[in-house]
Design an enzyme around this catalytic site. Sequence first.
Site, PDB file in Angstrom:
ATOM      1  N   GLY A 205       0.835  -1.118   0.119  1.00 35.95           N
ATOM      2  CA  GLY A 205      -0.025  -0.096  -0.188  1.00 35.95           C
ATOM      3  C   GLY A 205       1.004   1.246   0.020  1.00 35.95           C
ATOM      4  O   GLY A 205       2.209   1.169  -0.374  1.00 35.95           O
ATOM      5  N   ASN A 206       0.339   2.455   0.156  1.00 34.29           N
ATOM      6  CA  ASN A 206       0.960   3.525   0.536  1.00 34.29           C
ATOM      7  C   ASN A 206       0.415   4.490   1.518  1.00 34.29           C
ATOM      8  O   ASN A 206      -0.741   4.251   1.954  1.00 34.29           O
ATOM      9  CB  ASN A 206       1.268   4.451  -0.785  1.00 34.29           C
ATOM     10  CG  ASN A 206      -0.236   4.912  -1.548  1.00 34.29           C
ATOM     11  OD1 ASN A 206      -1.080   5.496  -1.155  1.00 34.29           O
ATOM     12  ND2 ASN A 206      -0.563   3.944  -2.744  1.00 34.29           N
TER      13      ASN A 206
END
Length: 396
Positions: A205-206
Amino acid sequence: MKGKKILIGISGSIAAYKIPLLVRLCIKAGAEVKIVMTPSSATFVSPLVLSTLSKNEVHIDIASDTAWANHVELGRWADVMLIAPASCNTLAKMANAYCDNLLLSVYLSSICKIYIAPAMDEDMWHHQATQDNLTKLASFGHTIIPSEHGELASGLIGMGRMAEPETIFENLQAFFKRRNTLTGKTALITAGPTYENLDPVRFIGNYSTGKMGIAIAEALAERGCKVHLVLGPTHLVTHHPLIETTNVRSAEEMYQACMNLFSGADIAVMSAAVADYTPEIVAENKIKKQDDNFELKLKKTKDILKSLGAIKSEKQVLVGFALESKDEKQYALKKLSEKNADAIVMNSLNDKGAGFSHDTNKITIFEKSGLEFNYELKSKQAVANDIVERIMNLLP
Ligand code: CTP
């Protein structure tokens, strides 16, 4: 403001003494003003002064011996309801649908835009419970007119002072100026991160929170635009009545949702931080620890902005984002042309206060025509308004 209907709800705070000034400003600008007060606020400001200035009866009690105040009628009468000052107590009750006075029952039955100008002492302002209530109220699509720093009734100097009547008045003026300017239009907005699953318990993810994209969705909805918000996994929500949210998780899900919605959109803003790569294989069971090194095979995701750029019509305005850490302008212009966007909103990781997680952002907008607009560091809400103003210029 001529003929505009403004309903002011006053709750119990010393700042209530400034409301007659605000009423005068609204009346002088040609607006109609009605006032509803909590019983305790009447100890801070005279209902007689307020009814004289507003030229309307002031409502305090739900019922007298002979009459019942029709809260539904008041709520439906207004173009805008302003709660000022909004005390800590009234904020908490609004956030939780309490209904033990006339002001609260009018608020709960209102169907118009709500503005809130909080006023309280500094420690109450900073308390997590107050901040949570404000976040919740903002998620309903209400606009919080921020409190200011200054001298407080307690003698302390700090945050919590109600915004000055002139500032509140300017907010109302701005609301009426932009209201309905995008009525009849539809927008598609992507926001937040994407999560790419590795196995049933892990993902790539980020750090995107979706704050910027949600602010753009709300700025469009404020102008009467119908908004489809395709939102990656984030704890943030928006309940604005003109925003319909589709929650997605992966880049592929976001792509599918956008392809379904794009043909009906006049405006599309791709502000999501979409993963560029996703695991080639998603393990069915939890991956077990084995060797010292672990290699992950990734494949490219579909580029949503580029895919929409390839099919967009002359009538649609397509805007992308570029978060860069070096050669910012060069990369932003490359994205503008390669993805066939009408504009790219660039933010740089080198600017303090810009990018993910912050409440602020600093942007430059590059348009297809070659125009370039540089902005100062601002709140994400103010940045969203700047972006929407440019989009309105780009609409055919
Ligand atoms: N974008 C998208 N779909 C993707 C990747 C990006 O729609 N799979 C969009 C983003 O929402 C943004 C724009 O493309 O509006 C630019 O995203 P960014 O990640 O900065 O650019 P990339 O094209 O992925 O290039 P790079 O990562 O090399 O900078």
